[in-house]
Design a protein around this motif. Structure first.
Motif, PDB file in Angstrom:
ATOM      1  N   SER A 111      33.557  28.620  18.977  1.00 19.75           N
ATOM      2  CA  SER A 111      34.842  28.174  18.442  1.00 19.75           C
ATOM      3  C   SER A 111      35.109  28.715  17.045  1.00 19.75           C
ATOM      4  O   SER A 111      36.223  28.602  16.533  1.00 19.75           O
ATOM      5  N   LEU A 112      34.091  29.303  16.423  1.00 19.14           N
ATOM      6  CA  LEU A 112      34.244  29.802  15.059  1.00 19.14           C
ATOM      7  C   LEU A 112      33.987  31.314  14.982  1.00 19.14           C
ATOM      8  O   LEU A 112      33.687  31.835  13.923  1.00 19.14           O
ATOM      9  N   LYS A 113      34.117  32.001  16.103  1.00 22.20           N
ATOM     10  CA  LYS A 113      33.704  33.399  16.141  1.00 22.20           C
ATOM     11  C   LYS A 113      34.643  34.332  15.376  1.00 22.20           C
ATOM     12  O   LYS A 113      34.222  35.390  14.920  1.00 22.20           O
ATOM     13  N   ASN A 114      35.919  33.995  15.236  1.00 19.46           N
ATOM     14  CA  ASN A 114      36.867  34.873  14.565  1.00 19.46           C
ATOM     15  C   ASN A 114      36.928  34.563  13.075  1.00 19.46           C
ATOM     16  O   ASN A 114      37.109  33.422  12.681  1.00 19.46           O
ATOM     17  N   THR A 133      52.710  33.469   5.309  1.00 17.15           N
ATOM     18  CA  THR A 133      51.269  33.697   5.438  1.00 17.15           C
ATOM     19  C   THR A 133      51.028  35.019   6.150  1.00 17.15           C
ATOM     20  O   THR A 133      51.917  35.535   6.828  1.00 17.15           O
ATOM     21  N   MET A 134      49.843  35.540   5.986  1.00  9.81           N
ATOM     22  CA  MET A 134      49.430  36.683   6.800  1.00  9.81           C
ATOM     23  C   MET A 134      47.912  36.644   6.951  1.00  9.81           C
ATOM     24  O   MET A 134      47.203  36.133   6.073  1.00  9.81           O
ATOM     25  N   ASP A 135      47.429  37.155   8.071  1.00  3.71           N
ATOM     26  CA  ASP A 135      46.004  37.141   8.380  1.00  3.71           C
ATOM     27  C   ASP A 135      45.475  38.559   8.500  1.00  3.71           C
ATOM     28  O   ASP A 135      46.135  39.441   9.070  1.00  3.71           O
ATOM     29  N   ILE A 136      44.267  38.768   7.994  1.00  3.66           N
ATOM     30  CA  ILE A 136      43.586  40.050   8.119  1.00  3.66           C
ATOM     31  C   ILE A 136      42.236  39.794   8.767  1.00  3.66           C
ATOM     32  O   ILE A 136      41.399  39.076   8.212  1.00  3.66           O
ATOM     33  N   ARG A 137      42.049  40.330   9.950  1.00  2.00           N
ATOM     34  CA  ARG A 137      40.801  40.116  10.682  1.00  2.00           C
ATOM     35  C   ARG A 137      39.660  40.870  10.001  1.00  2.00           C
ATOM     36  O   ARG A 137      39.809  42.038   9.627  1.00  2.00           O
ATOM     37  N   ILE A 138      38.537  40.220   9.827  1.00  2.00           N
ATOM     38  CA  ILE A 138      37.349  40.835   9.242  1.00  2.00           C
ATOM     39  C   ILE A 138      36.149  40.518  10.117  1.00  2.00           C
ATOM     40  O   ILE A 138      36.183  39.586  10.944  1.00  2.00           O
ATOM     41  N   SER A 139      35.078  41.280   9.946  1.00  2.00           N
ATOM     42  CA  SER A 139      33.857  41.031  10.707  1.00  2.00           C
ATOM     43  C   SER A 139      32.893  40.163   9.911  1.00  2.00           C
ATOM     44  O   SER A 139      33.078  39.947   8.710  1.00  2.00           O
TER      45      SER A 139
END
Length: 225
Positions: A111-114, A133-139
């Motif tokens: 449930s917390l993988k992203n 707002t804006m989101d930037i996916r990170i690893s």
């Protein structure tokens, strides 16, 4: 001549010649014909100063000169936190760290993988409701990122957050509320196809071509004007 356990009473028993010799031992320059009372004061002050230095040095740890100094900073301080610094009026350098416990939780719980950099914009310093707002996916391995922020925004907070693709974010850490630098409206509103009356000095600097290239490469960060 003995330097320890010197007291005023003990020094008073010295001849003036002995006092001058003792002062010389302590590296004190005594002018000619100086009153012996002042010579005694100088010696006592010097003794007190040397004693203070000795006490201060008692806690100093001396090494053999083979102390190993790290050539670089640690990759992690095992603390979940995030910071941001302006690189220039448009770009922000964001860097963060994630503790071992939080990182294990992120990796083991589906449930917390992203993991995201969740940028929240506000219209004022005290506004409670975000304007955008804006989101930037990170690893999970990332620890830094450059962000290009829209020129029309005024204040923002960057959250280090995670979710499972749902609207509900779990915030791990966040920056302080930061104010966007205020630049020339003439420059911030420039885009290809829009006529701008630039001063000759600004054109000579190459600003016009730089902003055009900036817009073409990162147009998603500009307002639809």
């Amino acid at each position: 001549m003995e330097k320890q356990f010197l007291s005023r009473q003990h020094l008073e028993s010295f001849s003036t010649q002995d006092l001058v010799a003792l002062a010389d031992d302590y590296g004190i320059d005594i002018p000619e014909n100086l009153n012996r009372r002042f010579i005694i004061e100088e010696i006592l002050d010097s003794v007190e100063e040397m004693e203070n230095v000795r006490i201060a040095n008692e806690d100093v740890v001396y090494t053999d000169g083979n102390l190993q100094i790290a050539s670089s900073l640690p990759t992690s301080y095992n603390e979940t936190r995030i910071n941001a610094l302006f690189h220039d009026p448009a770009w922000v350098f964001v860097f963060w760290d994630i503790s071992t416990a939080d990182l294990d939780k992120l990796k083991n719980e589906a449930s917390l993988k992203n993991l995201f950099l969740h940028v929240v914009f506000f219209d004022s310093e005290t506004a409670e409701t975000p304007s955008d707002t804006m989101d930037i996916r990170i690893s999970h391995e990332d620890r830094m990122q450059y962000l290009l922020l829209p020129s029309s925004k005024r204040y923002f907070v960057i959250d280090l957050a995670c979710n499972a693709g749902t609207p509900n974010l779990q915030v791990l850490a966040y920056t302080e509320r930061m104010k966007m630098p205020e630049g020339s409206p003439l420059i911030s509103s420039m885009q290809p196809g829009k006529k701008v009356d630039m001063a000759p000095l600004i054109k000579l600097s190459g600003m016009e071509e730089l902003l055009r290239e900036h817009y073409l490469q990162h147009r998603e960060a500009f307002n639809n004007r």
